[in-house]
Motif scaffolding. Structure first.
Motif: not given
Length: 293
Positions: A17, A20, A23-24, A96, A129
């Motif tokens: 995870f 992700e 990147e968020s 996220l 998600g």
């Protein structure tokens, strides 16, 4: 100039995870972010993934001496000590941020200088998600009363909040002796020290997945809750009814855990204490007017 915001992610064995999550943060609409990730002794490839991001200049990667595992509170404190931002946001390594999270909350705090902490809603998501439900619900209103927050801990943390660095300087670091519920302890301390506010709308995504808290983890959480309550009562003039009802709630929660562990006699003792401490709420649960989450 936009004020600097520090985002801190404590990371431990989240190789599936962590990309992700990172990147968020990198994809925020806000332009002035210092991103600090503290690896807490990962052994599953998380640290190596983070090293690649650091080598590309995307974040600052910190760790403990000898790359040891010291727990989330210790990792967060490493990040807080290194933070240079006027505002602090925390993102768990499996969650996220919404792309507008930082922009919206900075704007709110800039326009409401008396507020020390603002929080928004989490959108719970499945492991793959899919959106599930908001936390808190859309009907939520914030009374701004530390008594309410101590009693029910309804705030979506840590990813939902943004806190002024000056408030963290005032209340101190996360309690490293707690291996559970350190976020509840911190938000209660913040609420005691400064006004706090709610802004409706999703600001982060809270991932529910298979690595959920075990019965042992829940037992640790509720046992820690008693110590958090003891410290809170000694520190701040909470209403007696708040302390009594929070203690009853903790007895109820740990009674549930012991019942699941088939420790029936111990469970019954705690459930009786819950009923005596808050009979009105207990009866609501018994008769189905309130769910026992």
């Amino acid at each position: 100039m936009q004020p600097l915001v520090t985002v801190i992610t404590p990371a431990y064995n989240r190789a599936g995870f962590i990309g992700e999550a990172v990147e968020s943060v990198l994809n925020q609409s806000y332009g002035n972010i210092e991103y600090i990730v503290v690896d807490d002794g990962s052994s599953d490839g998380t640290f190596e993934i983070l090293q690649e991001y650091e080598a590309a200049g995307k974040l600052t990667l910190l760790t403990h001496e000898n790359h040891s595992n010291r727990g989330q509170s210790a990792a967060l404190n490493v990040g807080l000590r290194a933070a240079n931002g006027s505002y602090i946001a925390i993102l768990d390594s499996d969650d996220l941020l919404h792309p507008e999270k930082v922009s919206r909350q900075v704007e709110f705090l800039e326009n409401n200088t008396e507020v020390g902490m603002v929080y928004g809603q989490a959108m719970a998501i499945s492991e793959d998600g899919r959106e599930l439900f908001p936390i808190p619900g859309d009907e939520h209103l914030e009374p701004g009363d530390p008594n309410r927050l101590l009693l029910d801990c309804y705030m979506a943390l840590p990813g939902g909040a943004m806190v002024r660095k000056s408030v963290y300087d005032q209340v101190g670091f996360f309690e490293e002796g707690f291996r559970a519920s350190q976020d509840h302890d911190m938000v209660v301390r913040i609420a005691e020290a400064a006004p706090f506010a709610f802004m409706k709308g999703t600001v982060f995504y809270y991932r529910k997945h298979g690595a959920s808290i075990s019965n042992l983890g829940l037992e640790r959480r509720w046992q820690t809750g008693f110590e958090i309550l003891r410290r809170a009562a000694a520190r701040y003039p909470y209403r007696r009814s708040t302390i009594r009802k929070r203690r009853a709630l903790l007895h109820f929660r740990i009674g549930q855990v012991y019942w699941q562990q088939k420790r029936y006699s111990t469970a019954i003792v705690h459930l009786l204490k819950a009923g005596l401490g808050d009979p009105v709420r207990s009866m609501s649960v018994v008769f189905g007017a309130e769910k026992a989450h």
